[in-house]
Design an enzyme around this catalytic site. Structure first.
Site, PDB file in Angstrom:
ATOM      1  N   GLU A 198       0.885  -1.173   0.000  1.00 20.94           N
ATOM      2  CA  GLU A 198       0.000   0.000   0.000  1.00 20.94           C
ATOM      3  C   GLU A 198       0.910   1.207   0.000  1.00 20.94           C
ATOM      4  OE1 GLU A 198      -3.219   0.068  -0.180  1.00 20.94           O
ATOM      5  OE2 GLU A 198      -3.822  -1.962   0.384  1.00 20.94           O
ATOM      6  N   CYS A 233      -2.178   8.858   2.749  1.00 22.44           N
ATOM      7  CA  CYS A 233      -1.812   8.351   1.418  1.00 22.44           C
ATOM      8  C   CYS A 233      -2.908   8.643   0.412  1.00 22.44           C
ATOM      9  CB  CYS A 233      -1.479   6.869   1.471  1.00 22.44           C
ATOM     10  SG  CYS A 233      -2.685   5.888   2.349  1.00 22.44           S
ATOM     11  N   GLU A 334       4.005  13.355  -4.236  1.00 17.57           N
ATOM     12  CA  GLU A 334       3.308  13.215  -2.958  1.00 17.57           C
ATOM     13  C   GLU A 334       4.015  14.067  -1.905  1.00 17.57           C
ATOM     14  OE1 GLU A 334       3.410   9.392  -0.741  1.00 17.57           O
ATOM     15  OE2 GLU A 334       1.247   9.721  -0.525  1.00 17.57           O
TER      16      GLU A 334
HETATM   17  P1  NAI Z   1       9.015   4.733   4.539  1.00 14.68           P
HETATM   18  O1  NAI Z   1       8.292   4.043   3.437  1.00 14.68           O
HETATM   19  O2  NAI Z   1      10.490   4.814   4.427  1.00 14.68           O
HETATM   20  O3  NAI Z   1       8.649   4.037   5.941  1.00 14.68           O
HETATM   21  C1  NAI Z   1       7.567   3.165   6.140  1.00 14.68           C
HETATM   22  C2  NAI Z   1       8.030   1.958   6.946  1.00 14.68           C
HETATM   23  O4  NAI Z   1       8.996   1.237   6.192  1.00 14.68           O
HETATM   24  C3  NAI Z   1       8.699   2.315   8.274  1.00 14.68           C
HETATM   25  O5  NAI Z   1       8.361   1.348   9.234  1.00 14.68           O
HETATM   26  C4  NAI Z   1      10.166   2.201   7.927  1.00 14.68           C
HETATM   27  O6  NAI Z   1      10.990   1.943   9.031  1.00 14.68           O
HETATM   28  C5  NAI Z   1      10.163   1.029   6.979  1.00 14.68           C
HETATM   29  N1  NAI Z   1      11.328   0.953   6.099  1.00 14.68           N
HETATM   30  C6  NAI Z   1      12.066   1.979   5.583  1.00 14.68           C
HETATM   31  N2  NAI Z   1      13.065   1.496   4.830  1.00 14.68           N
HETATM   32  C7  NAI Z   1      12.982   0.145   4.863  1.00 14.68           C
HETATM   33  C8  NAI Z   1      13.740  -0.916   4.288  1.00 14.68           C
HETATM   34  N3  NAI Z   1      14.805  -0.669   3.501  1.00 14.68           N
HETATM   35  N4  NAI Z   1      13.365  -2.185   4.534  1.00 14.68           N
HETATM   36  C9  NAI Z   1      12.287  -2.440   5.302  1.00 14.68           C
HETATM   37  N5  NAI Z   1      11.537  -1.497   5.893  1.00 14.68           N
HETATM   38  C10 NAI Z   1      11.871  -0.210   5.670  1.00 14.68           C
HETATM   39  O7  NAI Z   1       8.380   6.189   4.685  1.00 14.68           O
HETATM   40  P2  NAI Z   1       8.985   7.490   5.437  1.00 14.68           P
HETATM   41  O8  NAI Z   1      10.455   7.572   5.164  1.00 14.68           O
HETATM   42  O9  NAI Z   1       8.517   7.469   6.826  1.00 14.68           O
HETATM   43  O10 NAI Z   1       8.229   8.678   4.678  1.00 14.68           O
HETATM   44  C11 NAI Z   1       8.661   9.149   3.411  1.00 14.68           C
HETATM   45  C12 NAI Z   1       7.472   9.460   2.514  1.00 14.68           C
HETATM   46  O11 NAI Z   1       6.740   8.283   2.250  1.00 14.68           O
HETATM   47  C13 NAI Z   1       6.429  10.401   3.096  1.00 14.68           C
HETATM   48  O12 NAI Z   1       6.784  11.736   2.912  1.00 14.68           O
HETATM   49  C14 NAI Z   1       5.220  10.036   2.305  1.00 14.68           C
HETATM   50  O13 NAI Z   1       5.234  10.692   1.064  1.00 14.68           O
HETATM   51  C15 NAI Z   1       5.373   8.549   2.088  1.00 14.68           C
HETATM   52  N6  NAI Z   1       4.592   7.757   3.066  1.00 14.68           N
HETATM   53  C16 NAI Z   1       3.458   7.131   2.662  1.00 14.68           C
HETATM   54  C17 NAI Z   1       2.675   6.436   3.564  1.00 14.68           C
HETATM   55  C18 NAI Z   1       1.413   5.763   3.161  1.00 14.68           C
HETATM   56  O14 NAI Z   1       0.526   5.601   3.970  1.00 14.68           O
HETATM   57  N7  NAI Z   1       1.283   5.288   1.940  1.00 14.68           N
HETATM   58  C19 NAI Z   1       3.020   6.368   4.976  1.00 14.68           C
HETATM   59  C20 NAI Z   1       4.278   6.999   5.310  1.00 14.68           C
HETATM   60  C21 NAI Z   1       4.996   7.663   4.379  1.00 14.68           C
END
Ligand code: NAI
Ligand code: MG
Length: 432
Positions: A198, A233, A334
């Site tokens: 997602e 999102c 985004e």
């Molecule tokens: P992210 O996608 O990096 O983090 C989400 C989860 O993935 C966290 O638990 C993080 O620790 C984990 N994660 C990060 N790198 C990983 C890896 N290499 N392997 C496994 N798990 C990993 O999102 P972040 O850095 O918090 O936010 C960046 C941007 O992402 C936001 O500005 C937004 O645009 C988007 N975002 C979208 C979301 C949604 O609901 N679709 C939620 C959060 C962020």
């Protein structure tokens, strides 16, 4: 240790369902505490967001807990001398990686169906918001057998990475950014395990000239999740308004956003709290600057809190951009912040084209009183969740997920539990 029961050792499906419903009851009892924890660690206002999230979390457990007896297979008319049937088996250990924006609700949407389907789960919480998720896991240890619901707190690459790679993890479910989604999908592909993703969005909202203006403005207020600092999102961050309504729409929307009170997230009076982290704060401010540099008109809304105690808070005044070029960064990428872009349009065909001209495809709404337009738009908009004249958020029993770069797979329904958390097996008895 993480429980890894053989398929013949797991409890019967309805018993699992009852336990998961019991989880829903336990979380309802703790809803206020959980709402407060979410507000404290995320900065989302208690009244408008965090308390609401705590209640929706328990509702997910209650909903999926009722679906245990729906884990059915089929009989196949293959040969009269044979009994041919399919069964839905658990996959084993599920790795669930969650973000910080709605940590409890998004966790529940993975954990509840995974457990009802007979799997065990290891959650990796977001580094920005681990506390409420940990507390949920702690509360549910009194309800669930040991090792069934496990949680890790840690950073993405060091903690989420090894979870995906672990040989016992047979399925990954992820919510977060497109960038991280690709990394996880690559690792899952290498291991040949399925990954449900997602990811992000840049969801369009189309307001036709015959729309009910006030309803559409309210729809934009909810759809943009201004009270969640836009950290959603499915935020309706690209708003296309017919030229006949454009100026009135902008006026009414900015009036409403201006009326929102920014303040201490724990204060019952507060509508809008703070941005999750310094990094996100800077990212959002960067997009606001890019919009201004691109020549867009920024309508900066709502007043910053005046209480000096809140002086260090990561408050961002919501921004509504008008007269913004479709290819400016804030119009395409985004932002995950309280920034909406409003575009003026005159022609229906070109607005459908503009709405679909995005790498994302999570949600879309169309506002019109003409049934033919509504029907045509709902079929043509490239998004997984399309609504007419309303802008509701994801909820149990409504299939949710993205097309294009917004994701792979669907969540929140019986079908999603069957498709994403079970393995189908065909069994043939030859009785000739
Ligand atoms: P992210 O996608 O990096 O983090 C989400 C989860 O993935 C966290 O638990 C993080 O620790 C984990 N994660 C990060 N790198 C990983 C890896 N290499 N392997 C496994 N798990 C990993 O999102 P972040 O850095 O918090 O936010 C960046 C941007 O992402 C936001 O500005 C937004 O645009 C988007 N975002 C979208 C979301 C949604 O609901 N679709 C939620 C959060 C962020
Ligand atoms: Mg990241």
């Amino acid at each position: 240790g993480v429980a890894r029961a053989g398929v013949r050792e797991v409890r019967p499906a309805r018993e699992r369902g009852k336990l998961v419903q019991e989880c829903g009851r336990a979380l309802t009892e703790h809803a206020e505490e959980l709402g407060r924890l979410v507000a404290l660690e995320t900065g989302k206002a208690l009244r408008t967001e965090s308390r609401v999230e705590a209640n929706v979390t328990s509702d997910n457990f209650t909903f999926f807990g009722g679906l245990g007896s729906e884990l059915k297979g089929e009989t196949v008319p293959y040969n009269p001398n044979m009994m041919t049937t399919t069964v839905r088996q658990p996959m084993g250990v599920v790795g669930a990686i969650i973000p910080w924006n709605v940590p409890l609700m998004l966790m529940a949407m993975k954990v509840a169906p995974a457990l009802v389907a007979g799997n065990t789960v290891v959650v990796k919480s977001a580094e920005e918001a681990p506390l409420a998720a940990l507390r949920v896991c702690q509360i549910l240890q009194d309800v669930l057998p040991p090792g069934v619901f496990n949680i890790l707190s840690g950073f993405g690459p060091d903690c989420g990475g090894p979870l995906v790679e672990h040989p016992d993890v047979r399925k990954v479910s992820f919510t977060g950014s497109v960038e991280t989604g690709r990394i996880i999908a690559r690792k899952a592909g290498e291991k040949l395990i399925p990954a449900t993703l997602e990811l992000g969005g840049k969801s369009p909202m189309i307001v036709m000239g015959d729309a009910d203006l006030d309803k559409a403005v309210d729809g934009a207020m909810g759809g943009m999740r201004f009270t969640r600092q836009g950290q959603s999102c499915s935020a309706s961050s690209r708003i296309y308004v017919h030229e006949s309504l454009h100026d009135a729409f902008v006026q009414k929307l900015t009036d409403k956003v201006n009326a929102l009170k920014m303040g201490d997230p724990m204060d019952e009076e507060t509508d809008i709290g703070t941005i999750i982290s310094r990094e996100q704060y800077e990212k959002v401010q960067g997009y606001i600057e890019k919009g201004e540099q691109a020549g867009a008109k920024a309508h900066v809304c709502s007043a910053l809190p005046t209480d000096p105690k809140l002086g260090d808070g990561l408050y961002v005044r919501p921004v509504v951009f008008t007269d913004i070029a479709a290819d400016a960064a804030p119009a395409k990428e985004e932002i995950f912040g309280p920034v909406a872009c409003i575009f003026r349009f005159s022609d229906y065909e070109s607005v459908i084209e503009a709405a679909n001209d995005s790498e994302f495809g999570l949600a879309a709404t169309v506002w019109t009183t003409d049934l033919k337009t509504a029907l045509d738009a709902t079929h043509r908009l490239e998004a997984g969740f399309v609504q007419v004249n309303q802008n509701l958020v994801v909820q149990p029993n409504l299939s949710y997920g993205g097309m294009k770069s917004s994701g792979v797979g669907r969540e929140a329904t019986l079908e999603s539990m069957l498709e994403h958390f079970t393995e189908k097996k065909t069994i043939i008895f030859n009785m000739a």
